[in-house]
Write a protein that holds these residues in place. Structure first.
Motif, PDB file in Angstrom:
ATOM      1  N   VAL A  63      33.178 -26.677  42.693  1.00  0.00           N
ATOM      2  CA  VAL A  63      31.847 -27.036  43.147  1.00  0.00           C
ATOM      3  C   VAL A  63      30.888 -25.857  42.973  1.00  0.00           C
ATOM      4  N   ARG A  64      31.374 -24.661  43.323  1.00  0.00           N
ATOM      5  CA  ARG A  64      30.546 -23.471  43.146  1.00  0.00           C
ATOM      6  C   ARG A  64      31.416 -22.225  43.057  1.00  0.00           C
ATOM      7  N   PHE A  65      30.900 -21.249  42.312  1.00  0.00           N
ATOM      8  CA  PHE A  65      31.526 -19.942  42.266  1.00  0.00           C
ATOM      9  C   PHE A  65      31.196 -19.245  43.573  1.00  0.00           C
ATOM     10  N   ALA A  66      32.202 -18.673  44.248  1.00  0.00           N
ATOM     11  CA  ALA A  66      31.992 -18.153  45.604  1.00  0.00           C
ATOM     12  C   ALA A  66      32.173 -16.646  45.741  1.00  0.00           C
ATOM     13  N   ALA A  67      33.112 -16.046  44.996  1.00  0.00           N
ATOM     14  CA  ALA A  67      33.380 -14.623  45.196  1.00  0.00           C
ATOM     15  C   ALA A  67      34.113 -14.035  43.993  1.00  0.00           C
ATOM     16  N   HIS A  87      46.281  -4.824  37.171  1.00  0.00           N
ATOM     17  CA  HIS A  87      44.809  -4.843  37.254  1.00  0.00           C
ATOM     18  C   HIS A  87      44.385  -6.299  37.142  1.00  0.00           C
ATOM     19  N   LYS A  88      43.855  -6.821  38.263  1.00  0.00           N
ATOM     20  CA  LYS A  88      43.475  -8.237  38.319  1.00  0.00           C
ATOM     21  C   LYS A  88      42.019  -8.387  38.728  1.00  0.00           C
ATOM     22  N   ILE A  89      41.390  -9.379  38.155  1.00  0.00           N
ATOM     23  CA  ILE A  89      40.067  -9.813  38.590  1.00  0.00           C
ATOM     24  C   ILE A  89      40.245 -11.229  39.137  1.00  0.00           C
ATOM     25  N   TYR A  90      39.882 -11.421  40.416  1.00  0.00           N
ATOM     26  CA  TYR A  90      39.985 -12.725  41.064  1.00  0.00           C
ATOM     27  C   TYR A  90      38.621 -13.414  41.054  1.00  0.00           C
ATOM     28  N   HIS A  91      38.554 -14.600  40.475  1.00  0.00           N
ATOM     29  CA  HIS A  91      37.357 -15.434  40.490  1.00  0.00           C
ATOM     30  C   HIS A  91      37.629 -16.559  41.495  1.00  0.00           C
ATOM     31  N   VAL A  92      36.867 -16.573  42.592  1.00  0.00           N
ATOM     32  CA  VAL A  92      37.128 -17.510  43.683  1.00  0.00           C
ATOM     33  C   VAL A  92      36.089 -18.632  43.649  1.00  0.00           C
ATOM     34  N   PHE A  93      36.575 -19.865  43.625  1.00  0.00           N
ATOM     35  CA  PHE A  93      35.713 -21.047  43.571  1.00  0.00           C
ATOM     36  C   PHE A  93      35.926 -21.920  44.800  1.00  0.00           C
ATOM     37  N   ILE A 138      40.190 -11.269  50.357  1.00  0.00           N
ATOM     38  CA  ILE A 138      39.742 -12.663  50.415  1.00  0.00           C
ATOM     39  C   ILE A 138      39.915 -13.197  51.832  1.00  0.00           C
ATOM     40  N   GLY A 139      41.091 -12.991  52.418  1.00  0.00           N
ATOM     41  CA  GLY A 139      41.354 -13.490  53.763  1.00  0.00           C
ATOM     42  C   GLY A 139      40.397 -12.934  54.804  1.00  0.00           C
ATOM     43  N   ASP A 140      40.142 -11.634  54.741  1.00  0.00           N
ATOM     44  CA  ASP A 140      39.262 -11.005  55.733  1.00  0.00           C
ATOM     45  C   ASP A 140      37.808 -11.444  55.608  1.00  0.00           C
ATOM     46  N   ASN A 141      37.459 -12.003  54.467  1.00  0.00           N
ATOM     47  CA  ASN A 141      36.070 -12.415  54.227  1.00  0.00           C
ATOM     48  C   ASN A 141      35.911 -13.913  54.055  1.00  0.00           C
ATOM     49  N   PHE A 153      30.545 -10.343  46.257  1.00  0.00           N
ATOM     50  CA  PHE A 153      31.424  -9.383  45.592  1.00  0.00           C
ATOM     51  C   PHE A 153      32.235  -8.705  46.675  1.00  0.00           C
ATOM     52  N   LEU A 154      33.530  -8.854  46.625  1.00  0.00           N
ATOM     53  CA  LEU A 154      34.415  -8.338  47.658  1.00  0.00           C
ATOM     54  C   LEU A 154      34.873  -6.911  47.387  1.00  0.00           C
TER      55      LEU A 154
END
Length: 160
Positions: A63-67, A87-93, A138-141, A153-154
């Protein structure tokens, strides 16, 4: 050098969030958002849809890009032993379920036990929360992410 592009889905229904319950010998039970690695030439939307279906059995749509969150392992031995995940980049939707019918998950993560719906107020509400969501950034935010109208941006975590 390899940077792993990863997608994660926040799926809410009836004030509950869909999470994956995972287990390993060192940590015990822990929880993650559904998601995983993006394949080459696959869009982020395609990746999050595929990963959710594979891990949870639900068909979702973003639905939307979130973090956005970045994790970098600093331990040299860990980097050598698992370079792909160092080395990871997390895209949260934020996603919604398209079809209420659940199918059998086809490809769970290696530590994944099952998927379950949990009350949002049980997730990372304090140190002794019932459901601690990882990665912790992610969990803390999670509430900030859910309430946000623009992406959050976390930051970057350096993991030993």
């Amino acid at each position: 050098m390899s940077i792993r592009s990863t997608v994660k889905a926040i799926i809410i229904k009836d004030n509950k969030m869909l999470v994956n319950r995972c287990h390993d010998k060192q940590t015990g039970d822990y929880f993650t958002l559904p998601g995983g690695g993006q394949h080459q030439y696959e869009t982020l939307h395609e990746a999050v849809t595929r990963e959710c279906l594979e891990e949870t059995g639900y068909t979702v749509t973003p639905v939307r890009f979130a973090a956005l969150y970045e994790a970098i392992t600093t331990n040299e031995d860990a980097r050598k032993n698992d370079a792909e995940h160092s080395h990871k980049i997390y895209h949260v939707f934020v996603c919604e379920v398209l079809d209420k019918k659940k199918v059998e998950p086809s490809e769970k993560d290696s530590m994944q036990v099952d998927s379950m719906w949990v009350d949002i107020d049980k997730i990372n509400t304090n140190i002794v929360s019932d459901v601690r969501l990882f990665p912790t950034a992610i969990g803390d935010n999670i509430i900030k992410i859910l309430e946000g109208v623009s992406p959050v941006f976390l930051g970057t975590s350096y993991l030993a």
